[in-house]
Scaffold this active site. Sequence first.
Site: not given
Length: 291
Positions: A251, A72
């Site tokens: 989540g 990322k």
Amino acid sequence: MKEIKGTTAVCGLIGNPVEHSISPIIHNTLSELLGIDLAYVTFCVENERVGEAVNGAYALSVRGLNVTVPHKSAVIPHLCAIDPLAEKIGAVNTLVRCAGGYKGYNTDMPGLYRALVSEGITLEDREVLILGAGGVGRAVAMMCAVNGASRVYLLNRTLEKAKEVADEVRERTGRDCIFAEALSDYRSIPKKPYLVIQATSVGMFPHVEDAVIEEQDFYEYVDVGVDLIFNPAKTKFMKAAEQAGARTMNGLKMLLYQGILAYELWNDVKVTDGQAKIVYQKMKEAMNIHE
Ligand code: ATR
């Protein structure tokens, strides 16, 4: 299985590992629902080949990519542009094709925001406790500061790291609302009901018997307990919070909305609430979650 044709566009996920990803379910279901001729696949990419992967995807006319662990941040130098929020967070999970390369976005945090909103949870003027000051905790802290939380306590096992992150968030957002604390010192925080966001990996499968804070009296601070973990669907943190009378959420909706936001960026469409519900159901089926 969708019919793959000469016209079928490709989007995908780069990361390592990627084989257990639920993202293909999200995006291929969306394509089916919206009638978009697009196939979404996963690509396992080694650390040292991130640049090659991004450039190769561009050469192959890949419409867009998601990026997951551990790439990322590593992907950022290989982009032609970066969205200001992704730059603030320092992590990119979505690449959108544009002239000359890919532009990087972060849809994880807007995804979490949209998930909270979908559950009627607001950040504006809210007091928030964040557990964890790693990459995820840092991004959550940034998001809370940007979206008007009145006070954010960032709790971390290593106090020094929480302090660094708090300083950085203050500097980057110009907001003075964030305070660092050691996890073990939670009793020094004013005792009242908070929105608590669990942003460590503690309690994730297969370590389902762990919670980042085991002391039951901590859970009296929890008004709403959001665990960013989605496997298991109910973590020990969530169980303890519920026992103390709090409302909880895992989540999975964040995962849903980060995907939807990426899909909307790639295809210039708007996904409806009804469509989001159908995708969410498919995700739960794929993960064998029955609620
Ligand atoms: P991520 O990108 O998922 O946030 P990370 O950057 O490695 O991953 O951060 C992991 C977070 O979980 C950190 O806040 C870490 O605390 P430390 O900074 O003290 O290491 C936290 N964490 C991991 N294991 C933990 C444990 N057993 N107890 C408390 N916190 C833990």
